[in-house]
Design an enzyme around this catalytic site. Structure first.
Site, PDB file in Angstrom:
ATOM      1  N   GLY A   1      12.398  -7.544  35.183  1.00  0.00           N
ATOM      2  CA  GLY A   1      13.545  -6.868  35.794  1.00  0.00           C
ATOM      3  C   GLY A   1      14.715  -6.800  34.833  1.00  0.00           C
ATOM      4  O   GLY A   1      14.526  -6.577  33.632  1.00  0.00           O
TER       5      GLY A   1
ATOM      6  N   PHE B   1       0.866  -1.181   0.000  1.00  0.00           N
ATOM      7  CA  PHE B   1       0.000   0.000   0.000  1.00  0.00           C
ATOM      8  C   PHE B   1       0.896   1.221   0.000  1.00  0.00           C
ATOM      9  O   PHE B   1       1.671   1.417   0.942  1.00  0.00           O
ATOM     10  CB  PHE B   1      -0.842  -0.059   1.277  1.00  0.00           C
TER      11      PHE B   1
ATOM     12  N   THR C   1       1.947   6.902   2.014  1.00  0.00           N
ATOM     13  CA  THR C   1       2.837   7.842   2.694  1.00  0.00           C
ATOM     14  C   THR C   1       3.960   8.330   1.778  1.00  0.00           C
ATOM     15  O   THR C   1       4.477   7.578   0.948  1.00  0.00           O
ATOM     16  CB  THR C   1       3.439   7.137   3.928  1.00  0.00           C
ATOM     17  N   GLU C   2       4.315   9.596   1.965  1.00  0.00           N
ATOM     18  CA  GLU C   2       5.425  10.203   1.205  1.00  0.00           C
ATOM     19  C   GLU C   2       6.340  10.935   2.177  1.00  0.00           C
ATOM     20  O   GLU C   2       5.951  11.183   3.323  1.00  0.00           O
ATOM     21  CB  GLU C   2       4.857  11.197   0.177  1.00  0.00           C
TER      22      GLU C   2
ATOM     23  N   GLY D   1       2.513  12.415   5.558  1.00  0.00           N
ATOM     24  CA  GLY D   1       2.330  11.264   6.447  1.00  0.00           C
ATOM     25  C   GLY D   1       0.931  11.310   7.015  1.00  0.00           C
ATOM     26  O   GLY D   1      -0.018  10.835   6.385  1.00  0.00           O
TER      27      GLY D   1
ATOM     28  N   THR E   1      -1.314   7.595  13.320  1.00  0.00           N
ATOM     29  CA  THR E   1      -0.777   7.744  14.687  1.00  0.00           C
ATOM     30  C   THR E   1      -1.927   7.819  15.696  1.00  0.00           C
ATOM     31  O   THR E   1      -3.088   8.013  15.317  1.00  0.00           O
ATOM     32  CB  THR E   1       0.013   9.067  14.803  1.00  0.00           C
ATOM     33  N   SER E   2      -1.570   7.717  16.969  1.00  0.00           N
ATOM     34  CA  SER E   2      -2.602   7.853  18.010  1.00  0.00           C
ATOM     35  C   SER E   2      -3.302   9.206  17.891  1.00  0.00           C
ATOM     36  O   SER E   2      -4.509   9.317  18.111  1.00  0.00           O
ATOM     37  CB  SER E   2      -1.969   7.717  19.403  1.00  0.00           C
TER      38      SER E   2
ATOM     39  N   ILE F   1       7.230   2.037   2.939  1.00  0.00           N
ATOM     40  CA  ILE F   1       6.204   1.157   2.365  1.00  0.00           C
ATOM     41  C   ILE F   1       6.483  -0.301   2.759  1.00  0.00           C
ATOM     42  O   ILE F   1       7.472  -0.908   2.308  1.00  0.00           O
ATOM     43  CB  ILE F   1       6.143   1.325   0.817  1.00  0.00           C
TER      44      ILE F   1
ATOM     45  N   GLU G   1      -0.563   3.045  10.090  1.00  0.00           N
ATOM     46  CA  GLU G   1      -2.018   3.055   9.821  1.00  0.00           C
ATOM     47  C   GLU G   1      -2.705   4.164  10.620  1.00  0.00           C
ATOM     48  O   GLU G   1      -3.857   4.039  11.032  1.00  0.00           O
ATOM     49  CB  GLU G   1      -2.632   1.665  10.040  1.00  0.00           C
TER      50      GLU G   1
HETATM   51  N1  COS Z   1     -14.285   6.507   4.708  1.00  0.00           N
HETATM   52  C1  COS Z   1     -14.751   7.066   3.557  1.00  0.00           C
HETATM   53  N2  COS Z   1     -14.502   8.356   3.204  1.00  0.00           N
HETATM   54  C2  COS Z   1     -13.743   9.099   4.041  1.00  0.00           C
HETATM   55  C3  COS Z   1     -13.231   8.577   5.255  1.00  0.00           C
HETATM   56  C4  COS Z   1     -13.532   7.237   5.578  1.00  0.00           C
HETATM   57  N3  COS Z   1     -13.080   6.680   6.689  1.00  0.00           N
HETATM   58  N4  COS Z   1     -12.519   9.542   5.865  1.00  0.00           N
HETATM   59  C5  COS Z   1     -12.589  10.641   5.086  1.00  0.00           C
HETATM   60  N5  COS Z   1     -13.321  10.354   3.987  1.00  0.00           N
HETATM   61  C6  COS Z   1     -13.669  11.280   2.890  1.00  0.00           C
HETATM   62  C7  COS Z   1     -14.387  12.507   3.459  1.00  0.00           C
HETATM   63  O1  COS Z   1     -15.778  12.269   3.572  1.00  0.00           O
HETATM   64  C8  COS Z   1     -14.060  13.569   2.451  1.00  0.00           C
HETATM   65  O2  COS Z   1     -14.923  13.414   1.335  1.00  0.00           O
HETATM   66  P1  COS Z   1     -15.751  14.683   0.746  1.00  0.00           P
HETATM   67  O3  COS Z   1     -14.667  15.633   0.285  1.00  0.00           O
HETATM   68  O4  COS Z   1     -16.545  14.094  -0.384  1.00  0.00           O
HETATM   69  O5  COS Z   1     -16.544  15.211   1.869  1.00  0.00           O
HETATM   70  C9  COS Z   1     -12.649  13.196   1.986  1.00  0.00           C
HETATM   71  O6  COS Z   1     -12.480  11.813   2.285  1.00  0.00           O
HETATM   72  C10 COS Z   1     -11.595  14.001   2.693  1.00  0.00           C
HETATM   73  O7  COS Z   1     -11.750  13.798   4.091  1.00  0.00           O
HETATM   74  P2  COS Z   1     -11.197  14.785   5.196  1.00  0.00           P
HETATM   75  O8  COS Z   1     -11.576  16.205   4.829  1.00  0.00           O
HETATM   76  O9  COS Z   1     -11.623  14.290   6.515  1.00  0.00           O
HETATM   77  O10 COS Z   1      -9.609  14.631   5.001  1.00  0.00           O
HETATM   78  P3  COS Z   1      -8.411  15.262   5.791  1.00  0.00           P
HETATM   79  O11 COS Z   1      -7.401  15.710   4.823  1.00  0.00           O
HETATM   80  O12 COS Z   1      -8.894  16.260   6.792  1.00  0.00           O
HETATM   81  O13 COS Z   1      -7.743  13.962   6.495  1.00  0.00           O
HETATM   82  C11 COS Z   1      -7.179  12.427   8.285  1.00  0.00           C
HETATM   83  C12 COS Z   1      -8.188  13.387   7.608  1.00  0.00           C
HETATM   84  C13 COS Z   1      -6.118  13.149   9.088  1.00  0.00           C
HETATM   85  C14 COS Z   1      -8.078  11.608   9.175  1.00  0.00           C
HETATM   86  C15 COS Z   1      -6.516  11.510   7.220  1.00  0.00           C
HETATM   87  O14 COS Z   1      -5.595  12.235   6.433  1.00  0.00           O
HETATM   88  C16 COS Z   1      -5.780  10.324   7.847  1.00  0.00           C
HETATM   89  O15 COS Z   1      -6.390   9.320   8.198  1.00  0.00           O
HETATM   90  N6  COS Z   1      -4.440  10.449   7.973  1.00  0.00           N
HETATM   91  C17 COS Z   1      -3.603   9.368   8.436  1.00  0.00           C
HETATM   92  C18 COS Z   1      -3.191   8.565   7.279  1.00  0.00           C
HETATM   93  C19 COS Z   1      -2.625   7.276   7.703  1.00  0.00           C
HETATM   94  O16 COS Z   1      -3.237   6.512   8.417  1.00  0.00           O
HETATM   95  N7  COS Z   1      -1.410   7.028   7.239  1.00  0.00           N
HETATM   96  C20 COS Z   1      -0.749   5.813   7.495  1.00  0.00           C
HETATM   97  C21 COS Z   1      -0.252   5.316   6.204  1.00  0.00           C
HETATM   98  S1  COS Z   1      -0.681   3.734   5.837  1.00  0.00           S
HETATM   99  S2  COS Z   1       0.489   2.597   6.896  1.00  0.00           S
END
Ligand code: COS
Length: 383
Positions: free
Chosen positions: A340, A122, A125-126, A130, A366-367, A156, A364
Site C-alpha cells: 500500500g 561488454f 550497444t551504440e 541497440g 528487450t522483451s 556499457i 541483454e
Molecule cells: N548463436 C550463434 N549465432 C547466431 C545467433 C546465436 N544465438 N544468433 C544469430 N546468429 C548468427 C546467425 O546464424 C547469422 O549467421 P549467418 O549469417 O552465418 O547465417 C548471424 O549471426 C546474423 O544473425 P541474424 O541474421 O539473425 O541477425 P539480425 O541482425 O537479424 O539480429 C537480433 C537478430 C535482433 C536477434 C539480434 O540483433 C539481437 O539479439 N539484438 C539484441 C541485442 C542485445 O541483446 N543487445 C543488448 C546489449 S548487451 S547488454
C-alpha cells in the site's frame, strides 16, 4: 563437471548467508551512495563470485549453467546492484574469451577475471545500434600490426571499473551486416579510449553504465578475440544466449525476495481488525506472484540443464528472459500494492525494487527482441 549435491548445497548456503548478512543490511546505503562498499566487493572476491562461470583451470569455480543459475537466484535476493558488480565478469564480459578466446588470451585474462582483480565489460550497444546490434558503426581498421578503433559505445555496464572491454567493431566497413563485425579484447588503458561520466538511471544505484569512446584508439592486432575476423556478431549472440539464462535466474531471485517481503508484511499489517493477509484479495496477489515465480524458477532451471546437456538453447534462453523479466515486473508491482502507501515510500525499499527490476525487460535484449528470437527459431524448426 557438476558439483556433488552436498558441495552444491554448501555453495548455495554460503552465498545465501553472504547476501543475508552482508548485502541486505547495506541496500539503502548502496542506493544512497550509488556505490557498493569495497568490503562487500572484497567479500565477493573471497567467495569466488567473480569467477563462477570461469573454468577451474583458470582459477574460477567452473560452475555448470544450472549451478550458476542457482547462485544467480540467491544473488537476486538483494538489490540487483550487488549482482551487477560481478555480473559482467560472470557473463557478457568474460564468456567471449571462454568460448572463442585464443589460449594466450585465456591464460592472460581469465585468472584475473576469476579472482576479481580485473573487471571485464561488454561493449556492443551504440547510440544508433541497440536492438539492431548488427548495424553497429564502430570501426576497427587494420593498420600494420595494429587496429585503429573509432566510435562510441553506449550504456556499457561497469565501464568505469573495467580493465578490459570485449568490444564488437566493424573490421569490414564494406560489409554493413553481421559478417563485417569482429570481436576484440581492448585493455581499458589503451591510448585513445575514454570513459564517459556514469549515466543517471531510474534504478540500480550502485551499478554504473557509461559511454566508452574510441578516438583513433590503437590496439595490437593480437587483441582480436580468437584468430578470425568477421565472427564477432556470432560471438556476441552466443554470449547473450548464456547471459539471458543468468539474468532470468536473477529475476526469479528478486521475485522470490519480493514475495517473501510481501508475505511477511501481509502477516503483520492489520486493517479492518485483522491481518491483511487474511483477506482473499491480498491472498490472490500473493498466489499469483508465487505461481509465476515458481514457473520462472522451473523454466530457467530446465533450460540451464538443457544447455548443460549440450543443446542449443537460443530459443529457451529467450523464452526464459522474456517470461522471467516480465514476471518480476508484475511481482514488484503487486508487492507495491500489498504494501500500500508503504510500498510507495522509500524507507521500505519496495519502490526501489520496483524501479530496479525495470531494466531486466530492456538489457541483454528487450522483451520484443526475445519474442523475435523465439518466433524466428520456431519457424526455423519447420522450414
Ligand atoms: N548463436 C550463434 N549465432 C547466431 C545467433 C546465436 N544465438 N544468433 C544469430 N546468429 C548468427 C546467425 O546464424 C547469422 O549467421 P549467418 O549469417 O552465418 O547465417 C548471424 O549471426 C546474423 O544473425 P541474424 O541474421 O539473425 O541477425 P539480425 O541482425 O537479424 O539480429 C537480433 C537478430 C535482433 C536477434 C539480434 O540483433 C539481437 O539479439 N539484438 C539484441 C541485442 C542485445 O541483446 N543487445 C543488448 C546489449 S548487451 S547488454
Amino acid at each position: 563437471m557438476a558439483l556433488d549435491i552436498e558441495t552444491r548445497n554448501q555453495l548455495i548456503e554460503t552465498v545465501r548467508r553472504f547476501v543475508t548478512e552482508q548485502c541486505r543490511p547495506a541496500e539503502a546505503e548502496v542506493a544512497e551512495n550509488d556505490e557498493v562498499p569495497e568490503h562487500i566487493v572484497q567479500g565477493m572476491r573471497d567467495l569466488g563470485l567473480f569467477g563462477l562461470s570461469i573454468p577451474e583451470e583458470y582459477g574460477g569455480l567452473g560452475l555448470t549453467m544450472e549451478e550458476e543459475v542457482l547462485v544467480g537466484i540467491e544473488l537476486g535476493r538483494t538489490s540487483p546492484a550487488f549482482r551487477s558488480v560481478v555480473g559482467t565478469n560472470i557473463g557478457i564480459g568474460s564468456q567471449g574469451i571462454v568460448m572463442d578466446g585464443r589460449q594466450d588470451q585465456k591464460d592472460y585474462w581469465l585468472p584475473k577475471l576469476a579472482s576479481g582483480e580485473a573487471v571485464a565489460s561488454f561493449a556492443l550497444t551504440e547510440p544508433e545500434a541497440g536492438s539492431d546490434a548488427a548495424s553497429l558503426r564502430t570501426t576497427a581498421i587494420a593498420d600494420g600490426d595494429e587496429y585503429i578503433i573509432n566510435g562510441t559505445k553506449r550504456f556499457i555496464t561497469n565501464a568505469n571499473k573495467a580493465s578490459v572491454f570485449t568490444l564488437m567493431a566493424r573490421t569490414d566497413p564494406s560489409n554493413k551486416g553481421a559478417g563485417g563485425i569482429s570481436a576484440f579484447l581492448v585493455p581499458a588503458d589503451s591510448p585513445g579510449l575514454t570513459i564517459g561520466k556514469p549515466d543517471k538511471k531510474m534504478g540500480q544505484q550502485g551499478a554504473h553504465i557509461c559511454d566508452v569512446i574510441f578516438e583513433d584508439c590503437r590496439i595490437p592486432k593480437l587483441c582480436l578475440l580468437g584468430d578470425k575476423e568477421g565472427v564477432g556478431f556470432k560471438a556476441a549472440m552466443k554470449v547473450l544466449d548464456r547471459g539471458r539464462l543468468h539474468i532470468s535466474g536473477v529475476c526469479v531471485g528478486v521475485a522470490e525476495r519480493l514475495l517473501d517481503d510481501s508475505v511477511r508484511y501481509a502477516a503483520e499489517r492489520k486493517q479492518f481488525g485483522q491481518r491483511i493477509g487474511d483477506f482473499q484479495l491480498i491472498q490472490a496477489m500473493l498466489a499469483d506472484s508465487k505461481s509465476e515465480s515458481y514457473a520462472g524458477r522451473c523454466m530457467v532451471l530446465d533450460a540451464a540443464r538443457l544447455r548443460d546437456a549440450g543443446e542449443n538453447v537460443s530459443l529457451e534462453a529467450a523464452a526464459c528472459k522474456l517470461f522471467c523479466s516480465e514476471m518480476v515486473g508484475r511481482v514488484a508491482d503487486r508487492a507495491v500494492q500489498v504494501f500500500g502507501g508503504a510500498g510507495y515510500v522509500s524507507d521500505y525499499g519496495i519502490e526501489r525494487f520496483y524501479r530496479d527490476v525495470r531494466i531486466f525487460r530492456l538489457y541483454e535484449g528487450t522483451s520484443q527482441v526475445q519474442q523475435l528470437v523465439i518466433g524466428r527459431n520456431l519457424l526455423k524448426q519447420v522450414s
